[in-house]
Design an enzyme around this catalytic site. Structure first.
Site, PDB file in Angstrom:
ATOM      1  N   ARG A  57      -6.411   0.434  15.315  1.00  0.00           N
ATOM      2  CA  ARG A  57      -6.750   1.253  14.149  1.00  0.00           C
ATOM      3  C   ARG A  57      -8.244   1.274  13.837  1.00  0.00           C
ATOM      4  O   ARG A  57      -8.724   2.209  13.211  1.00  0.00           O
ATOM      5  CB  ARG A  57      -5.991   0.738  12.929  1.00  0.00           C
ATOM      6  CG  ARG A  57      -4.496   1.029  13.036  1.00  0.00           C
ATOM      7  CD  ARG A  57      -3.808   0.645  11.764  1.00  0.00           C
ATOM      8  NE  ARG A  57      -2.380   0.912  11.823  1.00  0.00           N
ATOM      9  CZ  ARG A  57      -1.578   0.787  10.781  1.00  0.00           C
ATOM     10  NH1 ARG A  57      -2.057   0.410   9.627  1.00  0.00           N
ATOM     11  NH2 ARG A  57      -0.294   1.041  10.902  1.00  0.00           N
ATOM     12  N   ASP A 167      -2.290   5.770  -5.056  1.00  0.00           N
ATOM     13  CA  ASP A 167      -2.330   5.007  -3.806  1.00  0.00           C
ATOM     14  C   ASP A 167      -3.698   4.347  -3.690  1.00  0.00           C
ATOM     15  O   ASP A 167      -4.688   4.840  -4.235  1.00  0.00           O
ATOM     16  CB  ASP A 167      -2.079   5.915  -2.585  1.00  0.00           C
ATOM     17  CG  ASP A 167      -1.549   5.132  -1.394  1.00  0.00           C
ATOM     18  OD1 ASP A 167      -0.324   5.130  -1.170  1.00  0.00           O
ATOM     19  OD2 ASP A 167      -2.360   4.480  -0.699  1.00  0.00           O
TER      20      ASP A 167
HETATM   21  C1  LIG Z   1       4.775   2.970   3.768  1.00  0.00           C
HETATM   22  S1  LIG Z   1       3.895   3.849   2.529  1.00  0.00           S
HETATM   23  C2  LIG Z   1       5.223   4.316   1.446  1.00  0.00           C
HETATM   24  C3  LIG Z   1       5.059   5.711   0.890  1.00  0.00           C
HETATM   25  C4  LIG Z   1       6.202   6.179  -0.017  1.00  0.00           C
HETATM   26  N1  LIG Z   1       6.316   5.358  -1.187  1.00  0.00           N
HETATM   27  C5  LIG Z   1       7.499   6.202   0.734  1.00  0.00           C
HETATM   28  O1  LIG Z   1       8.351   5.325   0.536  1.00  0.00           O
HETATM   29  O2  LIG Z   1       7.691   7.103   1.558  1.00  0.00           O
HETATM   30  C6  LIG Z   1       3.100   2.514   1.610  1.00  0.00           C
HETATM   31  C7  LIG Z   1       1.923   2.986   0.772  1.00  0.00           C
HETATM   32  O3  LIG Z   1       1.537   1.927  -0.103  1.00  0.00           O
HETATM   33  C8  LIG Z   1       0.138   1.964  -0.233  1.00  0.00           C
HETATM   34  N2  LIG Z   1      -0.354   0.654  -0.713  1.00  0.00           N
HETATM   35  C9  LIG Z   1      -0.374  -0.508  -0.064  1.00  0.00           C
HETATM   36  N3  LIG Z   1      -0.956  -1.460  -0.808  1.00  0.00           N
HETATM   37  C10 LIG Z   1      -1.311  -0.879  -1.971  1.00  0.00           C
HETATM   38  C11 LIG Z   1      -1.978  -1.330  -3.149  1.00  0.00           C
HETATM   39  N4  LIG Z   1      -2.400  -2.588  -3.278  1.00  0.00           N
HETATM   40  N5  LIG Z   1      -2.180  -0.451  -4.134  1.00  0.00           N
HETATM   41  C12 LIG Z   1      -1.770   0.842  -4.019  1.00  0.00           C
HETATM   42  N6  LIG Z   1      -1.157   1.332  -2.936  1.00  0.00           N
HETATM   43  C13 LIG Z   1      -0.929   0.481  -1.913  1.00  0.00           C
HETATM   44  C14 LIG Z   1      -0.345   2.308   1.164  1.00  0.00           C
HETATM   45  O4  LIG Z   1      -1.657   2.828   1.176  1.00  0.00           O
HETATM   46  C15 LIG Z   1       0.711   3.315   1.620  1.00  0.00           C
HETATM   47  O5  LIG Z   1       0.295   4.643   1.404  1.00  0.00           O
END
Ligand SMILES: C[S@@+](CC[C@H](N)C(=O)[O-])C[C@H]1O[C@@H](n2cnc3c(N)ncnc32)[C@H](O)[C@@H]1O
Length: 294
Positions: A57, A167
């Protein structure tokens, strides 16, 4: 829908080179540093076996910036000139897998049982309706919420209805706000929904209809940082986010969600997540749908 697992979410890129073939040197100390940095800044914990994934990445960033090793890159992100790059590093290390109407039973529940209750409650409270998509990735989740509301509430114009979508990944927030997706994102979607809520955009893209876009505010927000909003929310979606957090981080986060939800409000979490041993402020209604009880 195929069963999803954490390993699929964090699957290393198939093109990740073996350590011997690497273009940039990447020691176990470099990896330990990046793991600790990611945990501290975002709460995300990478397992010890994700070094190849991290290499894949970040390698293109090193190439673009002209660094010869991960050590040089790490030194750079620690300098004042590297502050913006640190954001890019975080963006690269988040896992953003998502899709429209993922775990569709949550949207079915929202559009029926949940909305029926929310309507009853909110009728006496100025028809205010607030939903938060926390960890919204590129926007498919909050747009699925918006479409659910539009379909279930023909009178939505008479409501003060808003969806907050947040996010940590600034590029995901930008994309969500734009609301443009490859046309292939509509595959498997109910044809009625695809026709009514998406417009052609160029030759092979689609854009969300304005009535869906206008319901959502996309914001950059770190779930382990300060939150400017006061709520209360009628429902919070935080799905497939906390799988990357340790139990203590989850404990604090779910407590903060409970504080921001109305009494009886709904919390939707991901298929491989649960609240056992984390909090007793929610009651499980089934299929990872919870009600705030305290
Ligand atoms: C796997 S995606 C899930 C997206 C959506 N909620 C779904 O279930 O389809 C996880 C998301 O959480 C976000 N994320 C991870 N850590 C975070 C944090 N500390 N604060 C805000 N967002 C976070 C990531 O950037 C990512 O876009």
């Amino acid at each position: 829908m195929a069963t999803e697992t954490r390993s699929r979410e964090m699957r290393p890129s198939p093109e990740a080179p073996t350590p011997e073939d690497r273009e940039f040197s990447f020691s176990s100390d470099d990896y330990a540093f990046l793991r600790a940095m990611l945990k501290e800044k975002s709460g995300i914990e990478l397992g010890p076996t994700k070094q190849n994934m991290v290499y894949a990445r970040l390698a293109k960033r090193l190439r673009k910036l002209g660094f010869k090793s991960f050590h040089q890159y790490i030194e750079f992100i620690g300098t004042p000139a590297g502050v913006d790059e640190l954001g890019t590093t975080l963006n690269a290390l988040t896992t953003n897998l998502t899709k429209f109407f993922r775990e569709n039973h949550h949207f079915e529940h929202l559009g029926t049982a949940a909305l029926q209750e929310i309507r009853g409650r909110a009728a006496s409270q100025g028809r205010r309706l607030r939903i938060w998509s926390a960890g919204c990735s590129s926007g498919e989740e909050p747009y699925s919420i918006a479409i659910t509301l539009l379909r279930a509430m023909p009178d939505i114009k008479q409501w003060d209805a808003r969806i907050l979508a947040t996010d940590i990944d600034t590029e995901m927030v930008r994309r969500g706000n734009e609301g443009v997706y490859p046309a292939t994102a509509l595959e498997g979607m109910e044809p009625d929904i695809a026709r009514k809520y998406f417009e052609p955009h160029g030759t092979d893209k689609v854009r969300l209809a304005a009535e869906a876009r206008n319901l959502i505010s996309f914001k950059h927000l770190n779930l382990i940082g300060n939150w400017p909003m006061k709520g209360p929310f009628d429902a919070i979606f935080c799905r497939n986010v906390v799988i990357y957090f340790d139990k203590d981080t989850q404990r604090v986060l779910f407590d903060r969600y409970a504080n921001l939800l109305v009494p009886g409000g709904f919390l939707y979490i991901g298929h491989s997540e649960n609240l056992f041993g984390i909090t007793e402020r929610f009651k499980l209604l089934g299929r990872n749908i919870h009600r705030k009880i305290a």
